[in-house]
Design a protein around this motif. Structure first.
Motif, PDB file in Angstrom:
ATOM      1  N   ALA A 274       0.672  -1.340   0.031  1.00  0.00           N
ATOM      2  CA  ALA A 274       0.035  -0.109   0.091  1.00  0.00           C
ATOM      3  C   ALA A 274       0.954   1.194   0.005  1.00  0.00           C
ATOM      4  O   ALA A 274       2.025   1.329   0.558  1.00  0.00           O
ATOM      5  CB  ALA A 274      -0.943  -0.049   1.216  1.00  0.00           C
ATOM      6  N   GLN A 278      -2.624   6.790  -0.315  1.00  0.00           N
ATOM      7  CA  GLN A 278      -3.830   5.774  -0.462  1.00  0.00           C
ATOM      8  C   GLN A 278      -3.965   4.632   0.401  1.00  0.00           C
ATOM      9  O   GLN A 278      -4.519   3.693  -0.367  1.00  0.00           O
ATOM     10  CB  GLN A 278      -3.901   5.651  -1.930  1.00  0.00           C
ATOM     11  N   ALA A 280      -5.953   3.705   2.953  1.00  0.00           N
ATOM     12  CA  ALA A 280      -7.407   2.976   3.028  1.00  0.00           C
ATOM     13  C   ALA A 280      -7.887   2.765   1.477  1.00  0.00           C
ATOM     14  O   ALA A 280      -8.389   1.600   1.553  1.00  0.00           O
ATOM     15  CB  ALA A 280      -8.289   4.180   3.412  1.00  0.00           C
ATOM     16  N   GLU A 281      -7.628   3.241   0.580  1.00  0.00           N
ATOM     17  CA  GLU A 281      -8.082   2.626  -0.861  1.00  0.00           C
ATOM     18  C   GLU A 281      -7.252   1.592  -1.225  1.00  0.00           C
ATOM     19  O   GLU A 281      -7.976   0.718  -1.680  1.00  0.00           O
ATOM     20  CB  GLU A 281      -7.892   3.664  -1.937  1.00  0.00           C
ATOM     21  N   ASP A 282      -5.874   1.282  -0.725  1.00  0.00           N
ATOM     22  CA  ASP A 282      -5.430   0.143  -1.088  1.00  0.00           C
ATOM     23  C   ASP A 282      -5.772  -1.069  -0.323  1.00  0.00           C
ATOM     24  O   ASP A 282      -5.644  -2.221  -0.677  1.00  0.00           O
ATOM     25  CB  ASP A 282      -3.789   0.439  -1.099  1.00  0.00           C
ATOM     26  N   ALA A 284      -8.622  -1.588   0.855  1.00  0.00           N
ATOM     27  CA  ALA A 284     -10.070  -1.890   0.569  1.00  0.00           C
ATOM     28  C   ALA A 284     -10.199  -3.311  -0.185  1.00  0.00           C
ATOM     29  O   ALA A 284     -11.003  -3.856  -0.299  1.00  0.00           O
ATOM     30  CB  ALA A 284     -10.682  -0.638  -0.284  1.00  0.00           C
ATOM     31  N   ALA A 285      -9.108  -3.725  -0.959  1.00  0.00           N
ATOM     32  CA  ALA A 285      -9.279  -4.576  -1.707  1.00  0.00           C
ATOM     33  C   ALA A 285      -8.647  -5.934  -0.934  1.00  0.00           C
ATOM     34  O   ALA A 285      -8.818  -7.060  -1.482  1.00  0.00           O
ATOM     35  CB  ALA A 285      -8.017  -4.534  -3.035  1.00  0.00           C
ATOM     36  N   ALA A 312      -6.697   1.937   9.649  1.00  0.00           N
ATOM     37  CA  ALA A 312      -7.462   1.885   8.159  1.00  0.00           C
ATOM     38  C   ALA A 312      -8.070   0.361   7.888  1.00  0.00           C
ATOM     39  O   ALA A 312      -9.031   0.452   7.087  1.00  0.00           O
ATOM     40  CB  ALA A 312      -6.114   2.247   7.208  1.00  0.00           C
TER      41      ALA A 312
END
Length: 381
Positions: A274, A278, A280-282, A284-285, A312
């Motif tokens: 990650a 980013q 949190a976005e990374d 999420a997967a 996160a």
């Protein structure tokens, strides 16, 4: 005859102090059902039944519960050999009782021939250095290397004729718990001999119809040979195995057909990279309910990086490890960038001590290796 080959159960293993007992219980359930449904006649377990010489009681309980369920099937014979993690005496203790249920256990070296009816098995456990050679003063590492590999070759080659005599025209199977050159390793496997001196070529097994190997945790053919196989471990034992598809091997002796049966995944291990910007976005997967190792790319050390990653994640999955992906110039100076002490093997700890004290490794490392070998031999006796 249909034979199922498995290995490296490592009952009692933990990952960053998390128990794996529930995963092993699910594997045992799957295996009993598979032995029944696939009409398996014999089970081969090629070493590292347990993760330690003195396994926890819940791991021992699971082992004997499995053997009881196996005996209840009344259709499957079993051959179990010890690995480098196992105690030979611990495995051997109930062997005479287990023989009454057609379960043949071999914790230590010997001729160890088992006639399964439609095949003969050379049941070779992990061969410790004391089984292979007598140490002599003044010998070089090259001499030790040659002696260990030569003795392993002699063990298999010297018993092949006895196997063929007993088998006549039936298939002959060799079991082994060792490193074979050309196979792919991962970071959860302990060096099996000092400096990996026991690694041998696949030619050691010339003349055997199938070779059921243990020690390496990735399912694989060796040196492109269909009949020389590592079954791999039934569960991923480290994050380096997160992407591995786990399986067992089934051999049909009528036509020597070899196939893999995929194992159901009971827990997902995930390695994720990650970016700090980013995070949190990374994350999420990452699959929900998984165990994760997260490497965050950052420009400079951050003292609360672990907390930030766990926040996160939001409890959607469990973060077992947080690593910092630092630039080379920063990583060299940041002590926490390296692995934790409990993630290192004894030789790695000793090497780090030598570097810290600025000591010369040439003379001290062989002495440490000899002491470690003695310690491991006593621990697993």
């Amino acid at each position: 005859m249909r034979i199922l080959h498995t290995a490296d159960w490592h009952l009692g293993a933990r990952l960053v102090e998390r128990s794996r007992l529930d995963e092993h219980e699910k594997f045992a359930d799957w295996l009993i059902a598979t032995l029944r449904d696939e009409k398996i006649d014999a089970l081969l377990l090629s070493g590292d039944v347990f993760d330690a010489a003195n396994p926890p009681q819940d791991a021992v309980g699971l082992y004997f519960d499995f053997l009881k369920r196996l005996a209840d099937l009344k259709t499957v014979r079993a051959v179990i050999t010890g690995g480098n993690h196992d105690s030979a005496s611990h495995l051997n203790a109930p062997r005479e009782l287990l023989k009454r249920f057609d379960v043949h256990v071999f914790g230590e070296a010997g001729d160890n021939l088992v006639d399964l009816g439609d095949a003969v098995v050379l049941a070779t456990p992990f061969l410790r250095e004391r089984d292979l050679r007598q140490a002599r003063a003044g010998e070089t590492m090259g001499e030790v290397h040659a002696q260990v590999r030569g003795a392993i070759h002699q063990h298999y080659n010297g018993r092949l004729e006895s196997c063929r005599t007993l088998a006549k025209k039936r298939p002959v199977i060799a079991m082994g718990h060792l490193t074979v050159l050309g196979a792919t390793t991962c970071d959860s496997e302990r060096d099996i001999h000092i400096g990996n001196l026991g690694a041998v070529g696949a030619d050691v097994f010339t003349g055997f119809d199938y070779v059921a190997l243990g020690h390496l945790h990735r399912p694989q053919r060796v040196a492109g040979q269909e009949n020389v196989r590592y079954s791999g471990s039934p569960i991923p034992l480290s994050f380096s195995e997160a992407a591995d598809a786990k399986s067992v091997v089934v051999l049909d002796t009528q036509d020597m057909k070899i196939e893999s049966l995929a194992l159901p995944l009971s827990r997902v291990l995930t390695r994720v990279k990650a970016s700090r910007a980013q995070l949190a976005e990374d994350l999420a997967a990452v699959p929900a309910q998984s165990w994760a190792e997260v490497t965050v790319q950052i420009d400079a050390p951050e003292a609360d990086l672990d907390r930030q990653v766990r926040e996160a994640a939001g409890g959607r999955f469990e973060v077992l490890k947080v690593l910092a992906g630092l630039p080379a110039s920063q990583a060299a100076a940041w002590q926490h960038a390296g692995p934790a002490l409990n993630e290192l093997q004894p030789r790695e700890v000793f090497a780090e001590l030598l570097r810290e004290r600025a000591l010369e490794p040439v003379e001290l490392t062989p002495v440490f290796d000899e002491l470690l070998a003695l310690h491991e031999a006593r621990a697993t006796a």
